[in-house]
Design an enzyme around this catalytic site. Structure first.
Site, PDB file in Angstrom:
ATOM      1  N   GLU A 142      -1.691  27.219  36.811  1.00 50.75           N
ATOM      2  CA  GLU A 142      -0.605  26.672  37.464  1.00 50.75           C
ATOM      3  C   GLU A 142       0.374  25.975  36.291  1.00 50.75           C
ATOM      4  O   GLU A 142       1.570  25.971  36.415  1.00 50.75           O
ATOM      5  CB  GLU A 142      -0.907  25.656  38.561  1.00 50.75           C
ATOM      6  CG  GLU A 142      -1.387  26.154  39.965  1.00 50.75           C
ATOM      7  CD  GLU A 142      -2.502  26.815  39.923  1.00 50.75           C
ATOM      8  OE1 GLU A 142      -3.378  26.614  39.003  1.00 50.75           O
ATOM      9  OE2 GLU A 142      -2.849  27.307  40.790  1.00 50.75           O
ATOM     10  N   HIS A 211      -7.004  21.144  50.451  1.00 47.05           N
ATOM     11  CA  HIS A 211      -6.143  22.207  50.761  1.00 47.05           C
ATOM     12  C   HIS A 211      -5.375  21.407  51.794  1.00 47.05           C
ATOM     13  O   HIS A 211      -4.194  22.094  52.462  1.00 47.05           O
ATOM     14  CB  HIS A 211      -6.676  23.254  51.411  1.00 47.05           C
ATOM     15  CG  HIS A 211      -7.165  24.319  50.450  1.00 47.05           C
ATOM     16  ND1 HIS A 211      -8.262  24.193  49.807  1.00 47.05           N
ATOM     17  CD2 HIS A 211      -6.564  25.450  49.950  1.00 47.05           C
ATOM     18  CE1 HIS A 211      -8.929  25.186  49.048  1.00 47.05           C
ATOM     19  NE2 HIS A 211      -7.618  25.796  48.742  1.00 47.05           N
TER      20      HIS A 211
END
Lengths: 406, 447
Positions: A142, A211
């Site tokens: 990322e 998450h």
């Protein structure tokens, strides 16, 4: 566009809007339905399933406990209305597709965006249409691919970087903060970074703590960054297009549970304004400021409140950074009471900033302290019951409004 | 439709080799040099490093894939010859007088400028963290002087000389260091953030490793312009150079970008300025395998080690790497063994480095070496070189005068350039965009 025309009837009389205030695409919408127009009164955007005003049944509100919109729109009525019906993730895809078609420098980068079509199918089909370089499947890195997006934005491209889950972008925080936000300034304005960073965040359905993060509170301090949160298919498409066309770096927050919302959106091209808030339901007694998924909890609570005789004004702030103080201010000047409902944690969240912005600007108009309902400052638990208690539920909203309006 | 797809790319057929500084003396680019740092300085682990087998290089990298396209195999033969063979006479281009003087002038500019920075810092004209490049000029000059205007350079905080080599005027760099409005970044960047859109210097980054993904993005953009936008150039792809140090080579962003660059065959060259020290941390104490060039083949790209104190050797390696990148053959990792004569920054007391190490590298001063080369080969006379020195001194003096006399940024500049589109400051309570507020343009609005 029946729903929008209905909306226009219900809104305050509109005054002509200077064109520089309106961020519209090439095609013009009819004046009464210009949802991006900033008129003196309310800015009304309605989803097909919702009805304004006193407690009329709103089937769409039941989607709070079921994120998927009920397929309640009768087939017969669907065919006769203009526009087309789609789900929120399809609206995002439509916006992205239109922009990629329009401008060949728009490209997408992210994990599984290409061949897989995106983990939430937002980019499905785009790789086949535009090729593997324009819809780039990145390795799991990322920080680096966000930096790569920034570097390509500096050199003429307009990348859309997808975080598979917003939480993963924590790994890209270095690049987002240092380069994305600051580089235009540090370079003395020489390089612009027209990047869009998007992804699903928020508390889902028992996804576990990592998450279920809400990064809007972490990103909000970064100078030079704009943040918007979409909540309906209509504003999802409009904000996606606006974010891509913007010269600023924009973070577009989507919500995991809202991807299957269904709405009828116009066939014509439209682009919304990144900086404006959305009036969901005009009212007189209390201003409820919210965004993303909590909008639906608020609307569900609104149903109960209306039955109890309250008239809440619900504003979806949409622009998390910067705040639309005009729409918010007008509302406060009318109702004098503010309730903020957000999904962020209490500490350092969007609500905290919004509260201080309101106090700074509209102190004299307040009749009661600003109430802010946020998620608990806990890592989101896995257990469903605990998870429900972490986020704000409609009952709490009702109770808060009752307390405010005492 | 762009036909690019990220198929599995067979690793290159060639192996990579050790320092070209060990080439036999017949090469014209060979300076009389001392042995490299690895075996001359008494770092305890140096010998064990050298004796470690280079297992990662040969067998794993060479693939048995017979299906590689013909053109690449033709190149591979040449590359093999370059990187492996000691007999590279046919490929070493004798340096012309013009080139030699250009290189000399650029290195002298870098040195003189940095020396002046030190002076100005101690006189209180510039503040903060200032990292000087003294001793490493060969790397900057050797690489950047081969670039076109549209090629990109990305650097770290030790970026003054990279900007100067790329063509940013000394006046603008000095004014930026003084924090004046006439600086290349309007005084908003400072020593560690040198940017120039006109000269394609993409920074100047304060955190190490942070610029490497940006450089990868610029290289991606070059590839995209060629393949998707069909804006191809006759000379080939625009090349991006990413400069960074030995400390950065232990950072995740470095490895992630090596992977992506090789995966997509991006036109980027990763230039490691291995000066053996990351502030006070010796490279050997921080790195499990200190031979950085070996990390290239691990990702499938060539890794080259070159004597970074020798500008002609650096230039030679750079030429090949840049040509590779322009042809679309992908990235190269170049480790330049170099040294900084001063401390990490002007605030660094530089107590950890041993005097004999410093003396060793001072003897390999790239400017002195090039001067010697030029005179020995009759490319220019001593007086010509002295006149270049004098000219550069004047340039640097002029830069200081310009910076001194430039105005400081006014308050109105404070809120400019935060956003490319200032509507990003939002809509104020009065319904107007904040950027339309008169206080905004005075820099006093609360935004």
């Amino acid at each position: 566009m029946a729903s929008l025309q209905m909306a226009a009837l219900l809104s305050a009389p509109s005054t002509p809007v200077p064109s520089d205030r309106v961020r519209l695409g090439a095609l013009r919408l009819s004046a009464s339905s210009s949802s991006a127009a900033r008129n003196g009164g309310a800015l009304v955007v309605r989803s097909e399933a919702k009805v304004s005003g006193g407690g009329a049944s709103a089937r769409g509100l039941s989607l709070i406990t079921h994120a998927v919109a009920e397929k309640a729109a009768a087939a017969s009525s669907a065919d006769s209305k203009p526009g087309h019906e789609l789900l929120l993730f399809e609206a995002l895809r439509e916006g992205l597709d239109e922009e990629m078609e329009r401008d060949p420098t728009v490209c997408v980068m992210g994990e599984d965006v290409g061949h897989y079509g995106g983990s939430y199918k937002v980019t499905k089909g785009l790789a086949t249409k535009y090729g593997d370089l324009r819809v780039l499947d990145t390795p799991i890195a990322e920080n680096s691919f966000t930096g790569m997006g920034i570097g390509s934005a500096m050199t003429g491209l307009r990348p859309v970087v997808e975080g598979m889950n917003m939480g993963f972008l924590l790994l890209a925080y270095n690049q987002i903060s240092n380069n994305c936000g600051m580089l235009h300034y540090t370079s003395g304005g020489q390089f612009k970074i027209p990047i869009v960073i998007r992804g699903p965040g928020g508390v889902g359905r028992q996804l576990g703590a990592e998450h279920s993060q809400r990064l809007e509170s972490y990103f909000q301090s970064i100078p030079g960054l704009q943040m918007v949160a979409c909540s309906t298919p209509y504003n999802a498409k409009g904000l996606m297009k606006a974010a891509i066309r913007s010269e600023n770096p924009v973070v577009l927050f989507e919500h995991v549970l809202l991807y299957n919302l269904k709405e009828r959106i116009p066939d014509e091209e439209y682009v919304l304004s990144l900086e404006e808030a959305e009036m969901v339901r005009p009212g007189e007694h209390v201003t409820i400021l919210t965004y993303s998924r909590m909008r639906y909890h608020v609307m569900q609570a609104a149903k109960t409140l209306v039955n109890k005789g309250y008239d809440p004004e619900v504003i979806d702030i949409r622009s998390l950074k910067p705040f639309d103080l005009y729409t918010i201010g007008n509302s406060i000047k009318k109702t004098h009471r503010v309730l903020i409902v957000e999904e962020c944690m209490r500490t350092g969240g969007i609500g905290a900033s919004l509260r201080s912005a309101i106090i700074d600007n509209f102190w004299d108009y307040l009749d009661a302290p600003i109430l802010c309902l946020s998620s608990q400052d806990v890592p989101t638990p896995y257990a469903g019951t605990l998870e429900n208690w972490t986020v704000v539920q409609p009952e709490q909203i009702v109770a808060a409004v009752e307390q405010l309006c005492k | 439709m762009a036909a690019f797809s990220a198929v599995k790319i067979p690793p290159p057929q060639f192996t990579t080799v050790r320092s070209s500084s060990q080439r036999p003396g017949s090469s014209p680019a060979h300076f009389a040099h001392s042995p490299s740092a690895f075996n001359s300085i008494s770092f305890g682990s140096a010998k064990s490093v050298r004796s470690r087998p280079l297992f990662a290089v040969s067998s794993d990298v060479v693939s048995s894939d017979k299906t590689k396209p013909a053109s690449s195999s033709a190149f591979i033969v040449n590359c093999d010859m370059i990187w492996r063979s000691r007999l590279v006479h046919c490929l070493v281009v004798a340096v012309t007088r013009e080139v030699a003087l250009e290189l000399y002038e650029d290195m002298v500019l870098g040195r003189a400028f940095e020396d002046m920075c030190a002076q100005m810092y101690y006189r209180g004209k510039m503040f903060g963290f200032v990292h000087l490049y003294n001793g490493q000029e060969a790397v900057s000059t050797g690489f950047i002087k081969l670039l076109n205007q549209s090629d990109k350079v990305v650097s770290t905080y030790r970026d003054h000389v990279h900007a100067l080599s790329k063509g940013v005027p000394s006046r603008e760099v000095m004014a930026e260091l003084f924090g004046k409005a006439t600086g290349c970044c309007r005084g908003q960047g400072g020593s560690m953030h040198m940017f120039s859109a006109a000269h394609n210097v993409l920074g100047g980054f304060a955190f190490i490793g942070e610029g490497i993904p940006v450089a990868t993005g610029a290289a991606f953009s070059a590839k995209y312009h060629h393949e998707v936008l069909k804006q191809s150039k006759p000379e080939g792809l625009d090349v991006t150079l990413a400069f960074f140090g030995d400390g950065t080579c232990n950072n995740g962003q470095f490895f992630e970008c090596l992977n992506m660059a090789q995966l997509w065959k991006l036109p980027i060259i990763f230039v490691v300025e291995n000066n053996l020290w990351a502030i006070g941390m010796s490279h050997l104490r921080a790195t499990s395998d200190p031979e950085i060039w070996k990390k290239g083949p691990a990702f499938g790209m060539p890794g080259v080690h070159v004597d970074g104190m020798d500008v002609l050797k650096v230039r030679e390696v750079a030429q090949e790497a840049i040509a590779r990148a322009r042809r679309g053959e992908g990235p190269t990792l170049v480790e330049c063994e170099t040294y900084r004569f001063r401390g990490h920054s002007l605030a660094d007391p530089d107590e950890l480095r041993k005097p004999d190490e410093k003396a060793h590298y001072a003897a390999r001063d790239p400017i002195i070496a090039l001067k010697k080369y030029i005179i020995e080969h009759g490319l220019a006379s001593e007086s010509e070189l002295k006149s270049i020195d004098k000219k550069i001194d004047d340039v640097v003096e002029d830069a200081v005068e310009f910076a001194d006399s430039s105005p400081l940024p006014p308050r109105t500049q404070l809120l400019e350039n935060v956003f490319a589109d200032p509507k990003g400051f939002g809509i104020g309570p009065d319904g107007k965009y904040r950027c339309e507020d008169p206080l905004f343009t005075q820099g006093t609005a609360q935004v």
